[in-house]
Design a protein around this motif. Structure first.
Motif, PDB file in Angstrom:
ATOM      1  N   ALA A   1       0.827  -1.215   0.000  1.00  0.00           N
ATOM      2  CA  ALA A   1       0.000   0.000   0.000  1.00  0.00           C
ATOM      3  C   ALA A   1       0.858   1.260   0.000  1.00  0.00           C
ATOM      4  N   GLY A   2       2.067   1.149   0.515  1.00  0.00           N
ATOM      5  CA  GLY A   2       2.963   2.309   0.515  1.00  0.00           C
ATOM      6  C   GLY A   2       3.401   2.732  -0.870  1.00  0.00           C
ATOM      7  N   ASN A   3       3.190   1.878  -1.889  1.00  0.00           N
ATOM      8  CA  ASN A   3       3.534   2.240  -3.266  1.00  0.00           C
ATOM      9  C   ASN A   3       2.526   3.190  -3.891  1.00  0.00           C
ATOM     10  N   VAL A   4       1.356   3.339  -3.270  1.00  0.00           N
ATOM     11  CA  VAL A   4       0.310   4.192  -3.837  1.00  0.00           C
ATOM     12  C   VAL A   4       0.721   5.648  -3.696  1.00  0.00           C
ATOM     13  N   THR A   5       0.759   6.366  -4.802  1.00  0.00           N
ATOM     14  CA  THR A   5       1.178   7.767  -4.785  1.00  0.00           C
ATOM     15  C   THR A   5       0.039   8.746  -5.049  1.00  0.00           C
ATOM     16  N   GLU A   6      -1.112   8.254  -5.543  1.00  0.00           N
ATOM     17  CA  GLU A   6      -2.234   9.154  -5.797  1.00  0.00           C
ATOM     18  C   GLU A   6      -3.523   8.344  -5.911  1.00  0.00           C
ATOM     19  N   VAL A   7      -4.600   8.866  -5.306  1.00  0.00           N
ATOM     20  CA  VAL A   7      -5.926   8.260  -5.388  1.00  0.00           C
ATOM     21  C   VAL A   7      -6.925   9.354  -5.711  1.00  0.00           C
ATOM     22  N   ILE A   8      -7.747   9.135  -6.746  1.00  0.00           N
ATOM     23  CA  ILE A   8      -8.795  10.096  -7.109  1.00  0.00           C
ATOM     24  C   ILE A   8     -10.133   9.376  -7.144  1.00  0.00           C
ATOM     25  N   TYR A   9     -11.093   9.921  -6.420  1.00  0.00           N
ATOM     26  CA  TYR A   9     -12.492   9.503  -6.579  1.00  0.00           C
ATOM     27  C   TYR A   9     -13.182  10.562  -7.417  1.00  0.00           C
ATOM     28  N   ALA A  10     -13.810  10.164  -8.512  1.00  0.00           N
ATOM     29  CA  ALA A  10     -14.595  11.070  -9.349  1.00  0.00           C
ATOM     30  C   ALA A  10     -15.950  10.415  -9.592  1.00  0.00           C
ATOM     31  N   GLY A  11     -17.011  10.966  -9.032  1.00  0.00           N
ATOM     32  CA  GLY A  11     -18.336  10.368  -9.167  1.00  0.00           C
ATOM     33  C   GLY A  11     -19.415  11.315  -8.691  1.00  0.00           C
ATOM     34  N   TYR A  12     -20.602  10.755  -8.495  1.00  0.00           N
ATOM     35  CA  TYR A  12     -21.743  11.602  -8.158  1.00  0.00           C
ATOM     36  C   TYR A  12     -21.962  11.736  -6.654  1.00  0.00           C
ATOM     37  N   ASN A  13     -21.586  10.714  -5.867  1.00  0.00           N
ATOM     38  CA  ASN A  13     -21.773  10.748  -4.419  1.00  0.00           C
ATOM     39  C   ASN A  13     -23.256  10.842  -4.054  1.00  0.00           C
TER      40      ASN A  13
ATOM     41  N   VAL B   1      -4.349   5.436   3.117  1.00  0.00           N
ATOM     42  CA  VAL B   1      -3.210   6.134   2.530  1.00  0.00           C
ATOM     43  C   VAL B   1      -3.243   7.574   3.030  1.00  0.00           C
ATOM     44  N   PRO B   2      -2.132   8.321   2.937  1.00  0.00           N
ATOM     45  CA  PRO B   2      -2.125   9.706   3.422  1.00  0.00           C
ATOM     46  C   PRO B   2      -3.175  10.573   2.728  1.00  0.00           C
ATOM     47  N   ASP B   3      -3.825  11.432   3.498  1.00  0.00           N
ATOM     48  CA  ASP B   3      -4.819  12.342   2.928  1.00  0.00           C
ATOM     49  C   ASP B   3      -4.231  13.219   1.832  1.00  0.00           C
ATOM     50  N   SER B   4      -2.925  13.509   1.947  1.00  0.00           N
ATOM     51  CA  SER B   4      -2.283  14.419   0.995  1.00  0.00           C
ATOM     52  C   SER B   4      -2.256  13.876  -0.425  1.00  0.00           C
ATOM     53  N   ILE B   5      -2.452  12.556  -0.613  1.00  0.00           N
ATOM     54  CA  ILE B   5      -2.413  11.987  -1.968  1.00  0.00           C
ATOM     55  C   ILE B   5      -3.811  11.616  -2.460  1.00  0.00           C
ATOM     56  N   THR B   6      -4.853  12.005  -1.735  1.00  0.00           N
ATOM     57  CA  THR B   6      -6.217  11.656  -2.125  1.00  0.00           C
ATOM     58  C   THR B   6      -6.996  12.886  -2.567  1.00  0.00           C
ATOM     59  N   THR B   7      -7.913  12.685  -3.506  1.00  0.00           N
ATOM     60  CA  THR B   7      -8.781  13.751  -3.995  1.00  0.00           C
ATOM     61  C   THR B   7     -10.170  13.177  -4.232  1.00  0.00           C
ATOM     62  N   ILE B   8     -11.209  13.876  -3.766  1.00  0.00           N
ATOM     63  CA  ILE B   8     -12.595  13.488  -4.015  1.00  0.00           C
ATOM     64  C   ILE B   8     -13.245  14.586  -4.856  1.00  0.00           C
ATOM     65  N   LEU B   9     -13.658  14.237  -6.066  1.00  0.00           N
ATOM     66  CA  LEU B   9     -14.233  15.197  -7.005  1.00  0.00           C
ATOM     67  C   LEU B   9     -15.665  14.779  -7.337  1.00  0.00           C
ATOM     68  N   LEU B  10     -16.570  15.732  -7.361  1.00  0.00           N
ATOM     69  CA  LEU B  10     -17.962  15.459  -7.700  1.00  0.00           C
ATOM     70  C   LEU B  10     -18.216  15.829  -9.153  1.00  0.00           C
ATOM     71  N   TYR B  11     -18.619  14.843  -9.927  1.00  0.00           N
ATOM     72  CA  TYR B  11     -18.959  14.925 -11.348  1.00  0.00           C
ATOM     73  C   TYR B  11     -18.117  15.928 -12.142  1.00  0.00           C
ATOM     74  N   PRO B  12     -16.795  15.691 -12.243  1.00  0.00           N
ATOM     75  CA  PRO B  12     -15.977  16.555 -13.099  1.00  0.00           C
ATOM     76  C   PRO B  12     -16.311  16.303 -14.571  1.00  0.00           C
ATOM     77  N   PRO B  13     -16.062  17.262 -15.446  1.00  0.00           N
ATOM     78  CA  PRO B  13     -16.357  17.075 -16.878  1.00  0.00           C
ATOM     79  C   PRO B  13     -15.530  15.942 -17.480  1.00  0.00           C
ATOM     80  N   VAL B  14     -16.107  15.229 -18.436  1.00  0.00           N
ATOM     81  CA  VAL B  14     -15.363  14.175 -19.123  1.00  0.00           C
ATOM     82  C   VAL B  14     -14.263  14.803 -19.962  1.00  0.00           C
TER      83      VAL B  14
END
Length: 376
Positions: free
Chosen positions: A77-89, A107-120
């Motif tokens: 799990a330490g190899n993970v450098t970035e996580v993005i959630y992109a969805g409707y929630n 994983v560290p919060d600093s490498i995570t992003t939660i985005l709500l319905y970004p444009p394709v």
């Protein structure tokens, strides 16, 4: 959109109830050297990802319509450098227990992003124009308000760069643990854009003017988004053999000017980057008498005052002195040591010096010892 309306719409397009189930391909890996994995569904739920493969610079993308709790664990799990959630929630809450919101943990919060319905980032008339959900490995038929897999894959490859390892998609709630080694079931869109990999070769040394015959430490700060580890080739510019160490040390035998070259290459040998640095090696402290190195004494940083202090085993005697020379042998500081004390602090004096290497000669009871001081 409610789940009931979603299923009704999909089944109206098909001729039998069996066809309403999601089409799932056999587990597969899109590119064996990939470093991007994607999970998508409609219902969200509890997504547990076990990183049980050693994939450097691993990127994870998650897309769901309903809320999703993502937990990342496993040996690598330490190899993970970035996580993005992109969805409707969404809040239709089909997965028990009910989730308060979408979250990412493990994983560290600093490498995570939660985005709500970004444009394709990829147009497909069969999919929605915001990233909100994907449930089927099908880009050629209307997805009933969700995205086509090529839209989802293009979005994450645009965000991450890299190469798609696999995409796992399904309709219903996540269940159990998804092992990275198990792969996915969809590769549509994997080759839709060229992988966005990069290498940046870089290194540092304590100073670009150093002493000949001293050991020089090279600190490798190279970065790469390619899968696998980098390999290195160091040319020190003095005719000695090339080094393949990550952080080598080297001794230059004579004074002079040397061009150091570092080449960083990806593990597949398909890409590399080169950086160079000019070093000046001088004969330090020339003209000084041969003086033994310090023994039984210490130069320490006082944590309270922030001063650098020499500490001695015995108290100073009248006539004890400290002299500091620059690299060319010029006398910079000549000070008497206060009798009766067992230390001497030179913080204020050092503030007057420019960055570089200096030699301190401490003479106590007619015995001289030397210290090398690197100021930066």
């Amino acid at each position: 959109m409610s789940r009931w309306l979603k299923v009704t719409f999909l089944c109206s397009l098909l001729t039998c109830s069996l066809c309403c189930s999601m089409k799932v391909s056999a587990q597969t890996f899109c590119y064996p050297g990939g470093n991007v994995i994607i999970y998508s569904n409609y219902d969200g739920g509890y997504l547990n990802i076990d990183v049980d493969e050693n994939i450097p610079d691993l990127k994870i993308g998650i897309t769901t319509y309903e809320k999703c709790a993502v937990t990342i664990g496993g040996q690598y799990a330490g190899n993970v450098t970035e996580v993005i959630y992109a969805g409707y929630n969404g809040d239709n809450d089909h997965c028990n227990p009910t989730l308060p919101t979408t979250s990412i943990s493990g994983v560290p919060d600093s490498i995570t992003t939660i985005l709500l319905y970004p444009p394709v980032t990829w147009p497909n008339s069969n999919g929605y124009y915001y990233i909100i959900c994907n449930f089927d490995c099908d880009s050629s038929s209307n997805q009933g308000g969700c995205n086509t897999p090529d839209q989802v894959v293009h979005y994450y490859l645009t965000q991450f760069g890299g190469l798609l390892y696999y995409h796992y998609t399904q309709y219903g709630c996540w269940s159990g643990t998804h092992h990275v080694s198990a792969g996915g079931n969809c590769c549509i869109g994997a080759s839709i854009i060229d992988p966005q990999f990069s290498i940046n070769a870089a290194f540092s040394v304590p100073n670009d003017t150093l002493c000949a015959k001293d050991s020089v430490s090279f600190v490798n700060t190279s970065l790469s988004s390619y899968p696998g580890n980098l390999t290195y080739s160091w040319n020190f510019g003095d005719g000695t053999p090339v080094s393949n160490d990550e952080n080598p040390t080297h001794i230059y035998g004579v004074q002079g000017y040397y061009l150091v070259t570092l080449i960083a290459t990806n593990s597949a040998g398909t890409a590399s980057d080169t950086t160079q640095m000019n070093l000046t090696l001088i004969n330090c402290f020339t003209g000084l008498p041969e003086v033994p190195s310090a023994s039984g004494e210490a130069l320490v940083l006082d944590p309270v005052t922030g001063e650098w202090c020499f500490e001695f085993m015995e108290v100073n005697m009248p006539g004890d002195a400290l002299k500091i020379f620059d690299q060319l042998g010029n006398l910079i500081l000549d000070s008497k040591l206060s009798a009766g004390l067992n230390n001497y602090c030179i913080n204020q004096a050092l503030e007057k010096f420019s960055d570089g290497l200096y030699l301190a000669v401490v003479t106590r009871q007619d015995i001289s010892r030397t210290y090398k001081l690197l100021l930066h």
